[in-house]
Design a protein around this motif. Structure first.
Motif, mmCIF file in Angstrom:
data_model
loop_
_atom_site.group_PDB
_atom_site.id
_atom_site.type_symbol
_atom_site.label_atom_id
_atom_site.label_comp_id
_atom_site.label_asym_id
_atom_site.label_seq_id
_atom_site.Cartn_x
_atom_site.Cartn_y
_atom_site.Cartn_z
ATOM 1 N N GLU A 97 12.066 3.380 -15.458
ATOM 2 C CA GLU A 97 11.794 4.283 -16.160
ATOM 3 C C GLU A 97 10.882 4.156 -17.640
ATOM 4 O O GLU A 97 10.521 4.975 -18.205
ATOM 5 C CB GLU A 97 13.089 5.181 -16.462
ATOM 6 C CG GLU A 97 13.801 5.598 -15.219
ATOM 7 C CD GLU A 97 14.846 6.413 -15.617
ATOM 8 O OE1 GLU A 97 14.870 7.013 -16.708
ATOM 9 O OE2 GLU A 97 15.884 6.580 -14.898
ATOM 10 N N ARG A 104 22.251 10.938 -19.254
ATOM 11 C CA ARG A 104 22.862 10.979 -18.029
ATOM 12 C C ARG A 104 24.394 11.234 -17.945
ATOM 13 O O ARG A 104 25.100 11.891 -17.389
ATOM 14 C CB ARG A 104 22.468 9.746 -17.153
ATOM 15 C CG ARG A 104 21.092 9.392 -16.832
ATOM 16 C CD ARG A 104 20.415 10.644 -16.202
ATOM 17 N NE ARG A 104 18.978 10.520 -16.331
ATOM 18 C CZ ARG A 104 18.224 9.755 -15.872
ATOM 19 N NH1 ARG A 104 18.458 8.631 -14.828
ATOM 20 N NH2 ARG A 104 16.732 9.755 -15.949
ATOM 21 N N LEU A 110 25.689 12.814 -20.437
ATOM 22 C CA LEU A 110 25.984 14.030 -20.888
ATOM 23 C C LEU A 110 26.141 14.802 -19.417
ATOM 24 O O LEU A 110 26.936 15.598 -19.295
ATOM 25 C CB LEU A 110 25.161 14.650 -21.786
ATOM 26 C CG LEU A 110 25.326 16.143 -22.270
ATOM 27 C CD1 LEU A 110 26.272 15.729 -23.230
ATOM 28 C CD2 LEU A 110 23.846 16.825 -22.963
ATOM 29 N N LEU A 137 29.369 14.105 -18.143
ATOM 30 C CA LEU A 137 30.541 15.030 -18.902
ATOM 31 C C LEU A 137 30.645 16.411 -18.375
ATOM 32 O O LEU A 137 31.616 16.934 -18.501
ATOM 33 C CB LEU A 137 30.115 14.781 -20.162
ATOM 34 C CG LEU A 137 31.100 14.863 -21.261
ATOM 35 C CD1 LEU A 137 32.286 13.734 -20.876
ATOM 36 C CD2 LEU A 137 30.805 14.461 -22.723
ATOM 37 N N ARG A 138 29.346 16.898 -18.047
ATOM 38 C CA ARG A 138 29.389 18.397 -17.929
ATOM 39 C C ARG A 138 30.289 18.650 -16.491
ATOM 40 O O ARG A 138 30.688 19.603 -16.234
ATOM 41 C CB ARG A 138 27.871 18.951 -17.408
ATOM 42 C CG ARG A 138 27.018 19.164 -18.477
ATOM 43 C CD ARG A 138 25.584 19.629 -17.965
ATOM 44 N NE ARG A 138 24.744 19.303 -18.619
ATOM 45 C CZ ARG A 138 24.121 20.295 -19.732
ATOM 46 N NH1 ARG A 138 24.849 21.068 -19.804
ATOM 47 N NH2 ARG A 138 23.185 19.768 -20.262
ATOM 48 N N GLN A 187 22.135 20.742 -4.058
ATOM 49 C CA GLN A 187 21.939 19.506 -4.613
ATOM 50 C C GLN A 187 21.436 19.972 -6.093
ATOM 51 O O GLN A 187 21.216 21.374 -6.096
ATOM 52 C CB GLN A 187 20.673 18.613 -3.955
ATOM 53 C CG GLN A 187 19.744 19.532 -3.649
ATOM 54 C CD GLN A 187 18.705 19.659 -4.777
ATOM 55 O OE1 GLN A 187 18.394 18.988 -5.465
ATOM 56 N NE2 GLN A 187 18.133 20.885 -4.724
ATOM 57 N N GLY A 203 21.527 20.230 -10.270
ATOM 58 C CA GLY A 203 22.186 20.856 -11.287
ATOM 59 C C GLY A 203 21.840 22.112 -12.068
ATOM 60 O O GLY A 203 21.773 22.123 -13.335
ATOM 61 N N VAL A 206 25.653 12.034 -3.424
ATOM 62 C CA VAL A 206 25.881 13.086 -2.387
ATOM 63 C C VAL A 206 25.310 14.481 -2.871
ATOM 64 O O VAL A 206 24.323 15.038 -2.160
ATOM 65 C CB VAL A 206 27.341 13.284 -1.930
ATOM 66 C CG1 VAL A 206 27.208 14.484 -0.778
ATOM 67 C CG2 VAL A 206 28.021 12.227 -1.319
ATOM 68 N N SER A 209 23.166 14.894 -5.435
ATOM 69 C CA SER A 209 21.985 14.589 -6.210
ATOM 70 C C SER A 209 22.146 15.060 -7.667
ATOM 71 O O SER A 209 21.214 15.713 -8.331
ATOM 72 C CB SER A 209 20.495 15.070 -5.656
ATOM 73 O OG SER A 209 20.337 14.738 -4.353
ATOM 74 N N PRO A 230 22.170 14.689 -11.676
ATOM 75 C CA PRO A 230 21.743 13.613 -12.506
ATOM 76 C C PRO A 230 22.678 12.945 -13.355
ATOM 77 O O PRO A 230 22.279 12.861 -14.491
ATOM 78 C CB PRO A 230 20.613 14.240 -12.929
ATOM 79 C CG PRO A 230 21.076 15.785 -13.071
ATOM 80 C CD PRO A 230 21.911 15.901 -11.813
ATOM 81 N N TYR A 235 24.965 8.588 -10.206
ATOM 82 C CA TYR A 235 23.901 8.661 -9.251
ATOM 83 C C TYR A 235 22.812 7.514 -10.150
ATOM 84 O O TYR A 235 21.884 6.954 -9.325
ATOM 85 C CB TYR A 235 23.351 10.333 -9.780
ATOM 86 C CG TYR A 235 21.944 10.400 -8.967
ATOM 87 C CD1 TYR A 235 22.119 10.491 -7.382
ATOM 88 C CD2 TYR A 235 20.724 10.898 -9.620
ATOM 89 C CE1 TYR A 235 20.613 10.937 -6.691
ATOM 90 C CE2 TYR A 235 19.679 11.335 -8.750
ATOM 91 C CZ TYR A 235 19.838 11.284 -7.094
ATOM 92 O OH TYR A 235 18.554 11.502 -6.796
ATOM 93 N N THR A 236 22.347 7.553 -11.188
ATOM 94 C CA THR A 236 21.726 6.778 -11.927
ATOM 95 C C THR A 236 22.029 5.209 -11.731
ATOM 96 O O THR A 236 21.009 4.532 -11.335
ATOM 97 C CB THR A 236 21.396 6.915 -13.419
ATOM 98 O OG1 THR A 236 21.341 8.139 -13.709
ATOM 99 C CG2 THR A 236 20.523 6.017 -14.114
ATOM 100 N N ASN A 245 20.781 4.273 -8.104
ATOM 101 C CA ASN A 245 19.562 4.104 -7.769
ATOM 102 C C ASN A 245 19.246 2.961 -8.624
ATOM 103 O O ASN A 245 18.378 2.189 -8.091
ATOM 104 C CB ASN A 245 18.958 5.318 -8.564
ATOM 105 C CG ASN A 245 19.031 6.576 -7.726
ATOM 106 O OD1 ASN A 245 19.110 6.264 -6.112
ATOM 107 N ND2 ASN A 245 18.910 7.947 -8.022
ATOM 108 N N ARG A 253 16.893 -2.569 -8.542
ATOM 109 C CA ARG A 253 17.259 -3.867 -9.253
ATOM 110 C C ARG A 253 16.885 -3.467 -10.783
ATOM 111 O O ARG A 253 16.215 -4.554 -11.370
ATOM 112 C CB ARG A 253 16.383 -5.027 -8.731
ATOM 113 C CG ARG A 253 17.140 -5.193 -7.177
ATOM 114 C CD ARG A 253 16.387 -6.655 -6.651
ATOM 115 N NE ARG A 253 16.552 -6.562 -5.183
ATOM 116 C CZ ARG A 253 15.656 -7.079 -4.238
ATOM 117 N NH1 ARG A 253 14.641 -7.429 -4.771
ATOM 118 N NH2 ARG A 253 15.733 -7.291 -3.157
#
Lengths: 312, 533
Positions: free
Chosen positions: A86, A97, A99, A102-103, A168, A170, A255, A257, A259, A263-264, A267, A272
């Motif tokens: 990134e 992420r 946050l 947490l949501r 999928q 948010g 499942v 997607s 974010p 999920y992070t 990925n 790696r």
């Protein structure tokens, strides 16, 4: 809180810190055993000499020991490094992420605690009814199904067949329904069981029988007396709900997607992206260790017997 | 209910509920539940695309990938553009108004005046020279790929005047237009990159394209907005979003539920899901790309050309495409693409065949001794590659060759001491034989570097002519020689051109653009239109 208690807590704090350090070492070196992140970025292969240039840019040309010393130094300055994929600060990724997690997590936590406690009390109150025996079996069945299976089933039913819930991402309030349901199903059931068992254990005590004999009534006795005393194991279990949410985020967020941190992390492992993997695992481990520490303090405050045992 | 009310009136539970609800409400800022297009009633307000892969960087110079090209084509302008509506190859002015060869190794490029960047600044020759020279200088390791396949013959882009450039090459460059019309040679703002750095600019590039980047969350989404000061025809959509949905089932669900207006990368076995659905249109295409087997010709098992040729002849490509690809993929008949155009495509070289008798004969003449020919495949990378390999291994049994499929998790896990073959793809990057040969079978390319492909001196000589000669007849002659070489030496096996679909909701008029690279999504004016819902 006496001196011995403070000493005990400091010892626990030191153990937590050593655990965290162990995790840093383990994650740093084990992630490097998976191969080069640069090669993962170029699945079709690199141009001649390109790998060496990338390795020099990201410091992968240094020995593992040198890389670790640099990483540790940066970590002590609060620098988690920069994501290879990134191209931005791991702290910025973590903030954004976590946050998102947490949501979801707050809703899942609220739902688990409120539904779990209510359900537990209801079952304890009506433990001999036919409906409760059916509910117990259904709960046992749902508890034994992995949450990703439930997630896929919900997705097939509500998104693919009925087309009433998004599958999928948010983007809206509707997006929360299925992931929150999946997150909170297991914790709700386990809290309900703890509450039920705690109450049932307490109501066999003499003081409860005395309260009933005084003519207080079954429900009032359970809620007013038995429930309070059944709270201690429930507090521990409620704390574990947070751990469930943290660990469950890896599957549920992937499942749907969503974010978030899970999920992070999935990925980042596949890519790696070492700095992100290290940063997120350290962050999650920190949460679990801190949570255990807080729960221990909370339990000591609620039950003086635990306080005495720890001090001894 | 009475009991439940009493239970809930418990102070502990009350506090938990209230505090959690407040926290959740504070944390959850619900965005809009419907798309901008639905809210405004304007079908061109927003296009939502669900994609299988997203690029990690929005720096077009830094990533030559299928994931990248979907986005880069729409957010980068190039000096020269390809006519995406023309069935034959045609070039049009882009950021350059005119270009001409002024010397053997020099080209003059006149730029379009008053072209604005997304930040309001005006594009000059400085920006163009910087964008391309940084690739040539390999200022970032990621630029090595674009340098190698697009700009290897360019020495420098020199600023001559505010709107004039001189492009200096090492050798003659017959493919000038092809190379400078690729989105990986896109132009960005020099001042902006110098200010924020290459890495930061890669997350939010400033370019001159019809769409500007509004949001980029790597691994999640890219959101684009129409750039109102664009020099050409305005973008058809006010907003475009690319959302990463890796799972095919989730992508299909997303378009079925109306969460997405378009989804990509639908394999043929999923086409039937859309049968009878009049709200969604499937647009299928055979990509200008071959799935191939690259021989490791330095391996003692596969170092014999007769064995390699026998293995090629023993593959029934039609059977594979019929059974695995439901007849939609295109079996290879030549080591060529018809996209080259009539002058560079040679029908008499359509010489790929299924011939068991000839295969057995060549096998008998080879030094094959019953060893296992190992096919290394990176798991889940090329669609159906594992199944195709199993079918091929079965076919080879008919001529008495033992095959073995070895699944690995990455390209680097391929052990070239053991591997006789590795699965690969050969996409056509531009409509010229060199659009596939230079990238994959150059004497200095990756296959040669890995000692998989061992070109002879004559091959190197013919490659130089085919790549750089200004004389078109000479090029044709050299290209024909190379095709014969590929036939006799068989350093690779072309299997088929894969087929894939994308799906769009009713009301969007879209067709796969011509002359562009595989996987490009054409979202510019004239390439896509929303006529309703």
């Amino acid at each position: 809180m006496g001196n011995r208690m403070i000493k005990y807590l400091l010892r626990r704090l030191a153990v937590g810190f050593i655990t965290l350090l162990g995790i840093v070492v383990l994650v740093f070196f084990s992630s490097r055993l998976t191969g080069s992140p640069i090669e993962a970025m170029y699945p079709d292969g690199l141009e001649p000499g390109q790998l060496e240039l990338f390795n020099a840019k990201y410091g992968f040309d240094k020995s593992y020991a040198d890389q670790f010393v640099i990483y540790l130094k940066n970590l002590l300055h609060g620098d988690f490094g920069e994501s290879i994929r990134e191209r931005r600060d791991v702290r910025a990724i973590l903030t954004a992420r976590s946050l998102e997690t947490l949501r979801l997590g707050v809703w899942a936590f609220a739902l688990s605690v409120t539904c779990g406690i209510s359900l537990g009390v209801c079952i304890a109150l009506n433990r001999e009814s036919f409906a409760v025996s059916i509910a117990n079996n259904v709960m046992a069945l749902l508890f034994s199904i992995p949450n990703f299976i439930i997630a896929i089933f919900l997705m097939l039913l509500f998104s693919f067949k009925l087309k009433i819930l998004p599958s999928q991402g948010g983007g809206s309030a509707l997006h929360y329904i299925m992931p929150v349901a999946c997150f909170s199903l297991g914790p709700t059931i386990s809290i309900a069981w703890y509450v039920k068992n705690g109450i049932l254990e307490t109501i066999s005590q003499n003081y409860i029988r005395t309260a009933v004999a005084k003519g207080l009534g079954k429900a009032r006795t359970i809620i007013g007396y038995a429930f309070r005393n059944a709270l201690i194991p429930v507090i521990t279990q409620v704390g574990m709900v947070i751990v469930d949410i943290v660990t469950g985020s890896l599957v549920i967020e992937t499942v749907f997607s969503w974010p978030g941190v899970g999920y992070t992390l999935v990925n980042a492992v596949l890519d790696r992206d070492f700095p992100v993997v290290q940063g997120i695992i350290l962050f999650l481990a920190g949460i679990v260790i801190a949570l255990n520490f807080l729960l221990e303090i909370l339990c000591m405050m609620v039950d003086p017997r635990i306080n005495r045992e720890a001090a001894a | 209910m009475k009991k439940f009310g009493r239970i809930c009136s418990n102070r502990v539970i009350d506090r938990v509920i209230v505090s959690m609800a407040i926290l959740a409400a504070l944390l959850t800022v619900f965005p809009q539940t419907v798309s901008a297009a639905e809210r405004s009633g304007d079908p061109s307000a927003e296009l939502r695309i669900g994609v299988q892969t997203l690029p990690d960087t929005l720096d077009a110079n830094a990533s030559v990938s299928n994931a990248g090209i979907q986005v880069y084509y729409n957010i980068y302008d190039t000096l020269i553009t390809r006519d995406s509506s023309s069935k034959t190859l045609a070039f049009k002015p882009g950021l350059a108004l005119e270009w001409k060869q002024t010397g053997e190794f020099t080209w003059e490029i006149k730029l379009r005046p008053n072209v604005k960047f997304h930040d309001g600044s005006t594009m000059t020759a400085e920006d163009v020279a910087y964008s391309l020279n940084r690739v040539i200088a390999e200022e970032d390791p990621a630029y090595v790929t674009a340098h190698s396949y697009l700009l290897a013959n360019f020495r420098e882009f020199e600023v001559v005047a505010p709107l004039t450039l001189a492009a200096h090459t090492f050798k003659n460059e017959p493919l000038f237009e092809h190379l400078l019309s690729d989105p990986n040679a896109g132009v960005t703002s020099k001042n902006y990159v110098k200010k924020v750095g290459i890495d930061k600019a890669a997350l939010a590039p400033i370019t001159t394209a019809p769409y500007k980047v509004a949001v980029f969350e790597p691994g999640q989404k890219v959101e684009l907005e129409r750039f109102d000061d664009y020099w050409g025809a305005p973008a058809p959509f006010a907003k475009v979003s690319f959302t990463l949905i890796p799972e095919i089932a989730s992508r299909i669900t997303a378009i079925m539920t109306g969460e997405m207006d378009m989804i990509t990368n639908i394999p043929p076995d999923q086409d039937k899901v859309f049968e009878g659905n009049d709200k969604i249109t499937l647009i299928g295409t055979v990509f200008p790309m071959y799935h191939i087997y690259c021989f490791v010709t330095s391996n003692p098992v596969t170092d014999n050309a007769k064995l390699r040729r026998a293995l090629d002849l023993a593959i029934d490509r039609q059977a594979i495409t019929d059974s695995l690809w439901e007849g939609k993929a295109e079996p290879a008949v030549a080591y060529q693409f018809k996209n080259y155009g009539d002058t560079l495509y040679f029908p008499d070289k359509e010489d790929i065949e299924y011939n068991l008798e000839e295969a057995k004969k060549l096998l008998a003449e080879s030094d094959y001794n019953g060893e296992s020919v190992q096919i290394y495949n990176v798991s889940n990378y090329y669609t159906y590659a594992d199944l195709a390999a199993q079918a091929v291994i079965d076919m080879w049994k008919k001529i008495g060759v033992k095959g073995e499929l070895v699944e690995v998790d990455s390209y680097t896990a391929i052990d070239r001491k053991k591997a006789g073959i590795r699965t690969w793809s050969n996409p056509l990057y531009y409509n010229d034989p060199m659009g596939v040969i230079e990238r994959h079978w150059s004497p200095k390319g990756e296959a040669a570097n890995q000692k998989e492909f061992l070109p002879t001196e004559e091959y190197v000589r013919q490659f130089e002519i085919a790549r750089y000669s200004p004389n078109s007849q000479e090029r044709v002659k050299a290209l024909r020689w190379m095709l014969d070489y590929f036939r006799s030496e068989t350093p690779f096996i072309y299997l088929y051109k894969p087929y894939e679909s994308l799906a769009v909701r009713r009301g969007i008029d879209y067709q796969i653009p011509f002359n562009l690279r595989a996987h490009t999504l054409g979202l510019r004016s004239g390439e896509i239109k929303a006529s309703g819902r």
